[in-house]
Design an enzyme around this catalytic site. Structure first.
Site, PDB file in Angstrom:
ATOM      1  N   SER A  67       2.301  -2.984  -0.492  1.00 41.77           N
ATOM      2  CA  SER A  67       2.808  -2.902  -1.859  1.00 41.77           C
ATOM      3  C   SER A  67       3.802  -4.023  -2.070  1.00 41.77           C
ATOM      4  CB  SER A  67       3.511  -1.558  -2.072  1.00 41.77           C
ATOM      5  OG  SER A  67       4.216  -1.548  -3.296  1.00 41.77           O
TER       6      SER A  67
ATOM      7  N   TYR B 162       9.401   5.101   0.319  1.00 38.43           N
ATOM      8  CA  TYR B 162       8.176   4.370  -0.037  1.00 38.43           C
ATOM      9  C   TYR B 162       8.306   2.904   0.376  1.00 38.43           C
ATOM     10  CZ  TYR B 162       4.291   2.476  -2.720  1.00 38.43           C
ATOM     11  OH  TYR B 162       3.132   1.830  -3.091  1.00 38.43           O
TER      12      TYR B 162
END
Length: 131
Positions: A24, A37
């Site tokens: 990501s 995350y």
């Protein structure tokens, strides 16, 4: 644990195996209000480089695709108006990403055109990291 075996034929110029991970943009920059995350995606980026370094000698390539703001139709915090506005303001291209943008990047990295690319984290972010 990952297990790779050595190719049984001479692959001096080709790839024996390709490993593709999904990271990501938040593996490279902070993940607002979601530390876990960001940490997990940073681990994917590191793991990608480590696998590339450890298994390159066996003609195994390993890369990652790092999506930016991708509109998937999924509900939740990520599509709250404040995050969509923030993402539009940060992304130089005039739209946010779509699932097919990520899929096309993954297809490229898994293709015969990318056999000398390894250890990379390909940003699919509409220029977010360039801004």
């Amino acid at each position: 644990r990952r297990r790779h075996t050595r190719c049984s034929r001479d692959w001096s110029s080709d790839v024996c195996s390709s490993d593709l991970n999904i990271s990501s943009q938040h593996g490279m920059i902070s993940s607002p209000e979601d530390c876990s995350y960001g940490v997990s995606k940073s681990a994917v980026v590191y793991m990608t480089r480590q696998i590339a370094a450890d298994y390159g000698k066996d003609s195994i390539v390993c890369n990652a695709v790092a999506p930016g703001k991708i509109l998937t139709g999924k509900s939740g915090r990520a599509i709250e108006p404040r995050w969509i506005e923030y993402s539009h303001a940060r992304t130089p291209l005039p739209r946010l990403g779509r699932s097919e943008d990520v899929a096309n990047a993954a297809l490229f990295l898994a293709s015969d055109e990318a056999t000398f690319i390894t250890g990379e984290n390909l940003m699919v972010d509409g220029g977010w990291m360039a801004n």
